[in-house]
Design a protein around this motif. Structure first.
Motif, PDB file in Angstrom:
ATOM      1  N   ILE A   8       0.303  -1.103  -0.176  1.00 29.47           N
ATOM      2  CA  ILE A   8       0.307   0.281  -0.142  1.00 29.47           C
ATOM      3  C   ILE A   8       1.006   0.813  -0.328  1.00 29.47           C
ATOM      4  CG2 ILE A   8      -1.813   1.206   1.031  1.00 29.47           C
ATOM      5  CD1 ILE A   8      -2.278  -1.468   2.384  1.00 29.47           C
ATOM      6  N   GLU A   9       1.020   1.865  -0.382  1.00 28.86           N
ATOM      7  CA  GLU A   9       1.759   3.137  -1.096  1.00 28.86           C
ATOM      8  C   GLU A   9       1.377   3.885   0.057  1.00 28.86           C
ATOM      9  OE1 GLU A   9       3.898   4.252  -3.278  1.00 28.86           O
ATOM     10  OE2 GLU A   9       3.722   3.042  -5.359  1.00 28.86           O
ATOM     11  N   GLY A  10       2.821   4.156   0.373  1.00 22.65           N
ATOM     12  CA  GLY A  10       2.805   5.018   1.797  1.00 22.65           C
ATOM     13  C   GLY A  10       2.628   4.327   2.971  1.00 22.65           C
ATOM     14  N   LYS A  11       2.417   3.100   3.237  1.00 26.31           N
ATOM     15  CA  LYS A  11       2.230   2.667   4.676  1.00 26.31           C
ATOM     16  C   LYS A  11       3.732   2.495   4.702  1.00 26.31           C
ATOM     17  CE  LYS A  11      -1.453   1.512   6.217  1.00 26.31           C
ATOM     18  NZ  LYS A  11      -2.136   0.652   7.114  1.00 26.31           N
ATOM     19  N   PHE A  12       4.245   2.667   6.100  1.00 27.93           N
ATOM     20  CA  PHE A  12       5.740   1.844   6.394  1.00 27.93           C
ATOM     21  C   PHE A  12       6.561   2.821   6.101  1.00 27.93           C
ATOM     22  CE2 PHE A  12       2.362  -1.385   6.779  1.00 27.93           C
ATOM     23  CZ  PHE A  12       1.900  -1.845   7.737  1.00 27.93           C
ATOM     24  N   PRO A  13       7.162   3.849   5.736  1.00 25.90           N
ATOM     25  CA  PRO A  13       7.727   4.286   4.871  1.00 25.90           C
ATOM     26  C   PRO A  13       8.804   4.336   5.313  1.00 25.90           C
ATOM     27  CG  PRO A  13       6.527   5.997   6.555  1.00 25.90           C
ATOM     28  CD  PRO A  13       6.010   4.619   6.441  1.00 25.90           C
ATOM     29  N   GLU A  14       8.983   3.796   6.603  1.00 30.42           N
ATOM     30  CA  GLU A  14      10.640   3.120   7.249  1.00 30.42           C
ATOM     31  C   GLU A  14      11.373   1.948   6.592  1.00 30.42           C
ATOM     32  OE1 GLU A  14       7.765   1.018   9.357  1.00 30.42           O
ATOM     33  OE2 GLU A  14       7.451   2.775   8.897  1.00 30.42           O
ATOM     34  N   THR A  15      10.274   1.228   5.559  1.00 28.88           N
ATOM     35  CA  THR A  15      11.096   0.582   4.521  1.00 28.88           C
ATOM     36  C   THR A  15      11.117   0.725   3.749  1.00 28.88           C
ATOM     37  OG1 THR A  15       9.349  -1.208   4.913  1.00 28.88           O
ATOM     38  CG2 THR A  15      11.196  -1.766   6.798  1.00 28.88           C
ATOM     39  N   GLN A  16      10.681   1.747   3.345  1.00 25.94           N
ATOM     40  CA  GLN A  16      10.548   1.952   1.396  1.00 25.94           C
ATOM     41  C   GLN A  16      11.585   2.168   1.051  1.00 25.94           C
ATOM     42  OE1 GLN A  16       7.278   2.161  -0.568  1.00 25.94           O
ATOM     43  NE2 GLN A  16       8.784   1.143  -1.302  1.00 25.94           N
ATOM     44  N   ILE A  17      12.531   1.942  -0.081  1.00 28.10           N
ATOM     45  CA  ILE A  17      13.476   1.831  -0.531  1.00 28.10           C
ATOM     46  C   ILE A  17      13.195   1.711  -2.154  1.00 28.10           C
ATOM     47  CG2 ILE A  17      15.563   0.373   1.228  1.00 28.10           C
ATOM     48  CD1 ILE A  17      15.014  -1.562  -1.013  1.00 28.10           C
ATOM     49  N   GLU A  18      13.870   2.919  -2.835  1.00 25.62           N
ATOM     50  CA  GLU A  18      13.610   2.974  -4.607  1.00 25.62           C
ATOM     51  C   GLU A  18      14.147   0.941  -5.222  1.00 25.62           C
ATOM     52  OE1 GLU A  18      12.483   5.179  -6.063  1.00 25.62           O
ATOM     53  OE2 GLU A  18      12.779   5.673  -4.045  1.00 25.62           O
ATOM     54  N   ASP A  19      14.490   0.655  -4.858  1.00 26.24           N
ATOM     55  CA  ASP A  19      14.897  -0.967  -5.274  1.00 26.24           C
ATOM     56  C   ASP A  19      13.235  -1.803  -5.208  1.00 26.24           C
ATOM     57  OD1 ASP A  19      17.620   0.024  -4.080  1.00 26.24           O
ATOM     58  OD2 ASP A  19      17.990  -1.935  -5.746  1.00 26.24           O
ATOM     59  N   ASP A  20      13.298  -3.254  -5.667  1.00 26.24           N
ATOM     60  CA  ASP A  20      12.942  -4.073  -6.353  1.00 26.24           C
ATOM     61  C   ASP A  20      11.042  -3.005  -6.555  1.00 26.24           C
ATOM     62  OD1 ASP A  20      13.394  -6.161  -6.080  1.00 26.24           O
ATOM     63  OD2 ASP A  20      12.983  -6.472  -3.796  1.00 26.24           O
ATOM     64  N   ASN A  21      11.263  -2.443  -7.632  1.00 28.10           N
ATOM     65  CA  ASN A  21      10.035  -1.461  -8.273  1.00 28.10           C
ATOM     66  C   ASN A  21       9.826  -0.921  -6.751  1.00 28.10           C
ATOM     67  OD1 ASN A  21       8.607  -0.140 -10.110  1.00 28.10           O
ATOM     68  ND2 ASN A  21       7.101  -2.063 -10.133  1.00 28.10           N
ATOM     69  N   ARG A  22       9.959  -0.173  -5.694  1.00 23.25           N
ATOM     70  CA  ARG A  22       8.974   0.128  -5.263  1.00 23.25           C
ATOM     71  C   ARG A  22       8.132  -0.505  -4.017  1.00 23.25           C
ATOM     72  NH1 ARG A  22       9.922   5.323  -3.672  1.00 23.25           N
ATOM     73  NH2 ARG A  22       7.750   5.852  -2.372  1.00 23.25           N
ATOM     74  N   TYR A  23       8.333  -2.000  -4.012  1.00 23.82           N
ATOM     75  CA  TYR A  23       7.608  -3.002  -3.695  1.00 23.82           C
ATOM     76  C   TYR A  23       7.897  -2.747  -1.790  1.00 23.82           C
ATOM     77  CZ  TYR A  23       5.156  -4.376  -7.324  1.00 23.82           C
ATOM     78  OH  TYR A  23       4.377  -4.342  -8.708  1.00 23.82           O
ATOM     79  N   ASN A  24       7.072  -2.912  -1.461  1.00 25.67           N
ATOM     80  CA  ASN A  24       7.067  -2.752   0.263  1.00 25.67           C
ATOM     81  C   ASN A  24       5.738  -3.449   0.794  1.00 25.67           C
ATOM     82  OD1 ASN A  24       7.857  -1.783   2.741  1.00 25.67           O
ATOM     83  ND2 ASN A  24       7.056   0.044   2.939  1.00 25.67           N
ATOM     84  N   HIS A  25       5.932  -4.785   0.964  1.00 24.92           N
ATOM     85  CA  HIS A  25       4.644  -5.694   1.326  1.00 24.92           C
ATOM     86  C   HIS A  25       4.579  -5.946   2.816  1.00 24.92           C
ATOM     87  CE1 HIS A  25       4.991  -6.222  -3.216  1.00 24.92           C
ATOM     88  NE2 HIS A  25       6.050  -7.167  -2.451  1.00 24.92           N
ATOM     89  N   ARG A  26       3.648  -5.733   3.517  1.00 22.64           N
ATOM     90  CA  ARG A  26       2.831  -6.543   4.501  1.00 22.64           C
ATOM     91  C   ARG A  26       2.250  -7.722   4.287  1.00 22.64           C
ATOM     92  NH1 ARG A  26       6.587  -4.041   5.145  1.00 22.64           N
ATOM     93  NH2 ARG A  26       7.541  -2.589   7.025  1.00 22.64           N
ATOM     94  N   MET A  27       1.408  -8.250   4.967  1.00 24.67           N
ATOM     95  CA  MET A  27       0.725  -9.200   5.316  1.00 24.67           C
ATOM     96  C   MET A  27      -0.129  -9.510   5.560  1.00 24.67           C
ATOM     97  SD  MET A  27       3.003 -12.197   3.465  1.00 24.67           S
ATOM     98  CE  MET A  27       0.893 -13.095   3.408  1.00 24.67           C
ATOM     99  N   TYR A  28      -1.990  -9.126   4.654  1.00 21.37           N
ATOM    100  CA  TYR A  28      -2.993  -9.287   5.205  1.00 21.37           C
ATOM    101  C   TYR A  28      -4.074 -11.026   5.392  1.00 21.37           C
ATOM    102  CZ  TYR A  28      -1.201  -3.669   4.472  1.00 21.37           C
ATOM    103  OH  TYR A  28      -0.565  -3.087   4.519  1.00 21.37           O
ATOM    104  N   TYR A  29      -5.200 -10.328   5.312  1.00 19.21           N
ATOM    105  CA  TYR A  29      -5.826 -11.323   5.867  1.00 19.21           C
ATOM    106  C   TYR A  29      -7.820 -10.971   5.884  1.00 19.21           C
ATOM    107  CZ  TYR A  29      -7.407 -11.154  10.579  1.00 19.21           C
ATOM    108  OH  TYR A  29      -7.545 -10.695  11.895  1.00 19.21           O
ATOM    109  N   VAL A  30      -8.377 -12.854   5.784  1.00 15.52           N
ATOM    110  CA  VAL A  30      -9.555 -12.105   5.841  1.00 15.52           C
ATOM    111  C   VAL A  30     -10.180 -13.450   6.100  1.00 15.52           C
ATOM    112  CG1 VAL A  30     -10.270 -10.588   3.914  1.00 15.52           C
ATOM    113  CG2 VAL A  30     -10.070 -12.738   2.969  1.00 15.52           C
ATOM    114  N   THR A  31     -11.046 -13.922   6.793  1.00 15.33           N
ATOM    115  CA  THR A  31     -11.495 -15.350   7.717  1.00 15.33           C
ATOM    116  C   THR A  31     -13.343 -15.148   7.039  1.00 15.33           C
ATOM    117  OG1 THR A  31     -12.903 -14.120   8.635  1.00 15.33           O
ATOM    118  CG2 THR A  31     -10.558 -14.683   9.392  1.00 15.33           C
TER     119      THR A  31
END
Length: 311
Positions: A147-170
């Protein structure tokens, strides 16, 4: 007489356990190339030597999304006896694919689940998996999203600016789903989570996607409940190679974790009897040529017999 009774009881239990093992084999769902031709399946007697089914042809071709891809297919056997599958439908869409089957050959209509459509700045929904939660009698579907703008502390330009976290539904029925929530933020770019139950705990195998300083390995975290909170991340359980797409199964008394050595165009595996100390057994496994990120699960010999006849 009493000793004879316990001896016979012990022999009966051993025979029953052996019969259950003999009646099942291991199956593996996977994709090839970019996932454009759909679902591939393989089987194994021992978890080491794997053979492709249907001459390594697709069992189900993708139909949904503009990209029509079927990457990262995850299959589990549900409490209803059916096989339930989710997969990555696209590089950029905000939902995942779902279908179910009684026999792994004839599948239900493919369904698009819009798990992240509500997030305007979501860039993707990748590598979804399903795990059943017996305590709540429901399934948890989880995946990685940037999600663009979330977790900026681990955002870098490499890997096409991907900065994933895990989400879920039940869900209890794969028709109605809860709203998406954050499942795990390990403090770094993370993807490809796969969760199994071990005794009274849940263990998550997850890829550390960090590129600077480079990680690209598989680590573990533990929780008391399936939705967490999960513990601090472990040291890597894989080697110096880049690894992704972990999937785990217990064979006898040991946990086997398979993963895609994607830059080497090979598959790898590690095993452990305590989920802490791991042995690399990559040199001892044989996988179908071109296999990519998939899931290991069990099927009966009766089911295998039918799959072996598939054309």
């Amino acid at each position: 007489m009493k000793n004879n009774f316990f001896l016979l009881l012990g022999l009966f239990i051993c025979a029953n356990v052996y019969a259950q093992k003999r009646d099942s084999v291991y199956a593996f769902s996977y994709f090839k190339n970019n996932g454009q031709d759909g679902l591939h399946l393989a089987f194994s007697e021992d978890g080491l030597e794997w053979k492709a089914l249907k001459n390594d042809q697709s069992f189900l071709e993708p139909e949904i999304s503009a990209d029509k891809l079927m990457r990262d297919p995850c299959i589990i056997r549900g409490e209803d006896g059916r096989f339930h599958m989710v997969w990555t439908v696209s590089w950029t869409q905000k939902g995942i694919g779902y279908a179910s089957s009684k026999d792994l050959m004839k599948w239900s209509d493919q369904q698009y689940i819009p798990v992240m459509e509500h997030e305007l700045k979501a860039r993707n929904t990748w590598a979804p998996e399903i795990t059943y939660d017996p305590q709540n009698e429901e399934y948890m579907i989880y995946w990685a999203t940037t999600i663009e703008g979330k977790f900026p502390e681990t955002q870098i330009e490499d890997d096409n600016r991907y900065n994933h976290r895990m989400y879920y539904v039940t869900t209890k029925d794969f028709e109605y789903f809860t709203d998406a929530k954050l499942l795990y933020d390990p403090g770094f770019n993370a993807i490809d989570a796969s969760i199994v139950q071990h005794e009274n705990k849940w263990v998550m195998f997850i890829k550390d996607e960090t590129k600077k300083p480079v990680q690209k390995n598989i680590k573990t975290a533990f929780a008391e409940t399936i939705t967490g909170p999960y513990s601090d991340i472990s040291a890597p359980i894989t080697g110096e190679y880049w690894a992704e797409g972990p999937t785990a199964i217990k064979i006898d008394d040991e946990w086997f974790v398979y993963f895609d050595k994607y830059t080497n165009h090979q598959y790898g595996a590690v095993k452990s009897n305590d989920l802490i100390n791991w042995q690399d057994i990559s040199a001892h496994i044989t996988m179908p040529k071109g296999i990519r990120h998939g899931t290991v699960f069990k099927i009966s010999r009766k089911e295998l017999k039918k799959l072996l006849k598939a054309k």
